[in-house]
Design a protein around this motif. Structure first.
Motif, PDB file in Angstrom:
ATOM      1  N   ALA A   1     -25.815 -56.165 -78.708  1.00  0.00           N
ATOM      2  CA  ALA A   1     -26.106 -57.973 -78.272  1.00  0.00           C
ATOM      3  C   ALA A   1     -27.211 -57.460 -76.662  1.00  0.00           C
ATOM      4  CB  ALA A   1     -24.752 -58.312 -77.831  1.00  0.00           C
ATOM      5  N   GLY A   2     -27.726 -58.662 -76.677  1.00  0.00           N
ATOM      6  CA  GLY A   2     -29.219 -58.752 -76.160  1.00  0.00           C
ATOM      7  C   GLY A   2     -30.268 -60.275 -75.875  1.00  0.00           C
ATOM      8  N   THR A   3     -30.747 -59.779 -74.877  1.00  0.00           N
ATOM      9  CA  THR A   3     -31.908 -60.909 -75.478  1.00  0.00           C
ATOM     10  C   THR A   3     -32.668 -60.235 -77.017  1.00  0.00           C
ATOM     11  OG1 THR A   3     -33.604 -59.636 -73.843  1.00  0.00           O
ATOM     12  CG2 THR A   3     -32.226 -61.910 -72.909  1.00  0.00           C
ATOM     13  N   ALA A   4     -33.328 -61.283 -77.420  1.00  0.00           N
ATOM     14  CA  ALA A   4     -33.769 -61.228 -78.881  1.00  0.00           C
ATOM     15  C   ALA A   4     -35.253 -60.328 -78.195  1.00  0.00           C
ATOM     16  CB  ALA A   4     -34.597 -62.529 -78.714  1.00  0.00           C
TER      17      ALA A   4
ATOM     18  N   ILE B   1     -36.574 -67.659 -83.166  1.00  0.00           N
ATOM     19  CA  ILE B   1     -36.310 -68.899 -82.945  1.00  0.00           C
ATOM     20  C   ILE B   1     -34.974 -68.149 -82.221  1.00  0.00           C
ATOM     21  CG2 ILE B   1     -36.159 -69.966 -85.314  1.00  0.00           C
ATOM     22  CD1 ILE B   1     -33.060 -69.471 -86.263  1.00  0.00           C
ATOM     23  N   ALA B   2     -34.632 -66.987 -82.546  1.00  0.00           N
ATOM     24  CA  ALA B   2     -33.739 -66.689 -80.983  1.00  0.00           C
ATOM     25  C   ALA B   2     -33.929 -66.260 -79.744  1.00  0.00           C
ATOM     26  CB  ALA B   2     -32.840 -65.173 -81.987  1.00  0.00           C
ATOM     27  N   ASP B   3     -32.913 -66.173 -79.311  1.00  0.00           N
ATOM     28  CA  ASP B   3     -33.221 -66.408 -77.845  1.00  0.00           C
ATOM     29  C   ASP B   3     -32.318 -64.045 -77.369  1.00  0.00           C
ATOM     30  OD1 ASP B   3     -34.634 -68.657 -76.732  1.00  0.00           O
ATOM     31  OD2 ASP B   3     -32.270 -69.741 -76.804  1.00  0.00           O
ATOM     32  N   TYR B   4     -30.722 -65.004 -77.335  1.00  0.00           N
ATOM     33  CA  TYR B   4     -30.426 -63.855 -78.072  1.00  0.00           C
ATOM     34  C   TYR B   4     -30.195 -63.384 -79.774  1.00  0.00           C
ATOM     35  CZ  TYR B   4     -29.675 -64.530 -73.046  1.00  0.00           C
ATOM     36  OH  TYR B   4     -29.910 -65.002 -71.422  1.00  0.00           O
ATOM     37  N   ALA B   5     -29.108 -62.134 -79.393  1.00  0.00           N
ATOM     38  CA  ALA B   5     -29.568 -61.546 -80.686  1.00  0.00           C
ATOM     39  C   ALA B   5     -28.131 -60.600 -80.585  1.00  0.00           C
ATOM     40  CB  ALA B   5     -30.857 -60.885 -81.110  1.00  0.00           C
TER      41      ALA B   5
ATOM     42  N   ILE C   1     -29.880 -70.083 -78.087  1.00  0.00           N
ATOM     43  CA  ILE C   1     -30.228 -69.818 -79.664  1.00  0.00           C
ATOM     44  C   ILE C   1     -29.950 -68.044 -79.400  1.00  0.00           C
ATOM     45  CG2 ILE C   1     -30.649 -70.018 -82.011  1.00  0.00           C
ATOM     46  CD1 ILE C   1     -32.985 -71.760 -81.005  1.00  0.00           C
ATOM     47  N   THR C   2     -28.394 -68.099 -80.286  1.00  0.00           N
ATOM     48  CA  THR C   2     -28.054 -66.935 -80.254  1.00  0.00           C
ATOM     49  C   THR C   2     -27.724 -66.268 -81.642  1.00  0.00           C
ATOM     50  OG1 THR C   2     -26.732 -67.220 -78.258  1.00  0.00           O
ATOM     51  CG2 THR C   2     -26.445 -65.526 -79.918  1.00  0.00           C
ATOM     52  N   ALA C   3     -28.344 -65.371 -82.287  1.00  0.00           N
ATOM     53  CA  ALA C   3     -28.904 -65.165 -83.332  1.00  0.00           C
ATOM     54  C   ALA C   3     -27.989 -63.778 -83.895  1.00  0.00           C
ATOM     55  CB  ALA C   3     -30.269 -64.800 -83.877  1.00  0.00           C
TER      56      ALA C   3
END
Ligand SMILES: Nc1ncnc2c1ncn2[C@@H]1O[C@H](COP(=O)(O)OP(=O)(O)O)[C@@H](O)[C@H]1O
Ligand SMILES: [Mg+2]
Lengths: 287, 279
Positions: B255-258, B236-240, B56-58
């Motif tokens: 951008a990167g991991t949450a 909820i996000a794994d990445y953002a 999940i990418t936010a």
């Protein structure tokens, strides 16, 4: 604005209210008087025989059977041509052109001009083009086609409005689901645009069924039962015109025919709003 | 260029939340130097981003920074907007998304989308799911019924609507409508799900249900979600990825991991945004 905050409406407001109400009352009264007059003079002549037998003695006696048939045929030709053409053009305008494109602007402007053209001009055009150039003569076909030209602008513009009121969300979500443009159009946009189409139809049919000037020159006067679409046929409105202007002693039957015409109009109006309400709402749920 | 790094986070911070091992850090969508214009007006510029499979990418950022535009360029919904121009490269599992010869119908089947405002069709609940399925070639009545039930169960709507499948979808509540829209997208078995603020039009309770649903999609779908709700992104996000408007055009700031974005961001803008001081 300030007036509305006062506990009692000011003088201006009272005046405006009075004016608006009396204007509305005047309009309603005029209609009622008209309707009452026609019913008063016409109702006693209406009978099953009047609706089914041919006219005799130039319409002073007998009925309006063939005239009703001709009217329906003319209307049928008109709608048979105008509805497919109108829906097609509306789809093109609403879904495939933008507001700013030259083609769209040109088409819309022409339609607006056309819808303001007096019906007698359409009559003369129909006479020159359908009767003479295409050789259809004075016929139901010529009359129906001329009426089709006349109602097309109304039909197209209101159907286009119908398409435009469909929320963009439907188009986007349909596309996002990988639905083709044709499917989206047929199953989502068209059903949603039908109310607009119906409004156009009511206005168009109302104009068509009451039309005299355009028909005198194209479908003619002949009051016999038509045998084909190439026969001349007298429309109800032409009949009324003829009885009241050219036939002395035809007044009572003119009133009766006018009553039939008005009831036809009211019936079309009623049927359409019923259709919009019941049939359509169900249809949309069960494509 | 700031692609998500494949190397595990070695930061000493405690993880925001225990993540299931969903993420094969394997890019599924690769976006390079993507720009989008509406007529002369730029919406975003020079976005380079890789989106990992099954995660999940936010996407977060203030209004008007081009988040929605970015999502719609991934399934070529931008084709529908007159005067909209997209430049750059998008590769989806090897497919060149922006190539003119790409079959957009097929692309949009692989990339589903949920909109901010729930928008079920003005059809019955059943027809909302049946209509797209039929369009994509499923005609068999029993299989249709099965797919519809599975789809509704997937979004937890089956028990709520199984007795009134033929009533209008628009009579459902907002949250139910949004879940119906998710079911409608999911029955087509997409690989990617784009969600544009799917909870922002919902009440907190429905929003929570939809959020749980999104979490349940992890590892089965590649999810890209735009959200205004930082707490939700955190949950909820794994990445953002953070978008921001700079010089009148949207840009990808970081951008990167949450964990990285919400814990140890580099960019001052990100620091300010996630701490709630800006945006
Ligand atoms: N269809 C459109 N036509 C013209 N400009 C648009 C359109 N959609 C969005 N924009 C503009 O593009 C910019 C980015 O919008 P959007 O992608 O909706 O941002 P966000 O989703 O981050 O709020 C905004 O300035 C917006 O006004
Ligand atoms: Mg947006």
């Amino acid at each position: 604005m300030l007036n509305t905050l006062e506990p009692h409406p000011g003088g201006w407001e009272r005046l405006a209210t009075t004016f608006v109400w009396s204007a509305a009352a005047l309009v309603t009264a005029t209609f009622c008087w008209l309707l009452g007059d026609i019913i008063w003079h016409g109702l006693s002549h209406i009978s099953w025989a009047f609706l089914t037998t041919p006219p005799r003695n130039a319409g002073r006696e007998g009925g309006i059977g063939p005239i009703l048939v001709s009217t329906l045929l003319i209307l049928g030709v008109c709608l048979g041509v105008a509805v497919p053409l109108g829906v097609g053009t509306a789809v093109l305008l609403a879904e495939f052109t933008t507001d700013t494109s030259l083609f769209g602007r040109l088409t819309r402007r022409s339609l607006d001009v056309l819808s303001g053209v007096p019906s007698i001009v359409f009559g003369l055009f129909g006479n020159a083009f359908f009767c003479k150039t295409l050789g259809l003569g004075f016929s139901i076909l010529s009359g129906g086609l001329t009426l089709a030209c006349m109602v097309l602008p109304i039909l197209i513009r209101s159907t286009e409005e119908g398409f435009r009121t469909v929320p963009t969300g439907y188009r986007l979500s349909a596309a996002a689901l990988g639905l083709s443009r044709t499917t989206t159009l047929l199953y989502l946009l068209l059903p949603a645009a039908v109310p607009g189409l119906l409004v156009g139809l009511v206005l168009g049919v109302g104009r068509a069924i009451a039309e005299t000037a355009a028909l005198i020159f194209t479908s003619g006067y002949v009051d016999r039962m038509p045998q084909s679409l190439l026969d001349s046929g007298r429309a109800l409105s032409v009949h009324i015109f003829d009885l009241s202007m050219n036939v002395s002693g035809g007044d009572s039957h003119a009133y009766a025919s006018a009553l039939v015409l008005i009831f036809a109009l009211l019936a079309i109006n009623g049927a359409t709003s019923w259709l919009t309400k019941h049939w359509l709402s169900r249809r949309i749920v069960t494509v | 260029m700031k692609p998500f790094s494949a190397t595990p986070d070695t930061q000493p911070w405690a993880p925001l939340e225990q993540r299931p091992a969903c993420c094969v850090p394997k890019p599924f969508i690769e976006v390079e130097q993507l720009s989008l214009h509406y007529g002369q007006k730029p919406a975003f510029h020079g976005v380079t981003l890789a989106i990992n499979q099954g995660c999940i990418t936010a996407i977060v950022g203030p209004s008007g920074c081009g988040k929605t535009s970015f999502l719609t360029s991934l399934n070529r919904l931008t084709d529908l907007i007159a005067g909209c121009r997209v430049e750059g490269r998008i590769h989806l599992d090897g497919l060149d998304v922006l190539a003119p010869q790409t079959d957009v119908i097929h692309l949009r089947r692989r990339v589903g989308m949920i909109f901010q405002k729930p928008n079920p069709f003005p059809l019955s609940i059943r027809k909302n799911l049946e209509f797209p399925l039929r369009e994509h070639g499923l005609r068999d009545r029993e299989r249709l019924a099965g797919a519809i039930e599975t789809g509704l169960r997937d979004v937890g709507l089956w028990d709520e609507v199984k007795d009134r499948l033929d009533s209008p979808a628009l009579a459902l509540s907002g949250g139910q409508q949004q879940r119906l829209c998710m079911a409608r997208a999911l029955v087509l078995a997409p690989e990617v799900l784009l969600m544009d603020e799917p909870c922002s039009a919902l009440d907190p309770l429905s929003s929570g249900i939809v959020e749980d649903l999104i979490v349940s999609l992890r590892s089965r779908y590649t999810v890209l979600i735009v959200t205004h709700n930082l707490a939700q992104a955190r949950r909820i996000a794994d990445y953002a990825a953070l978008f921001w408007t700079q010089n009148g055009t949207g840009r990808l700031i970081e951008a990167g991991t949450a964990k990285h974005i919400f814990g140890t961001p580099h960019e001052p803008l990100t620091v300010a945004y996630v701490s709630g001081m800006r945006g």
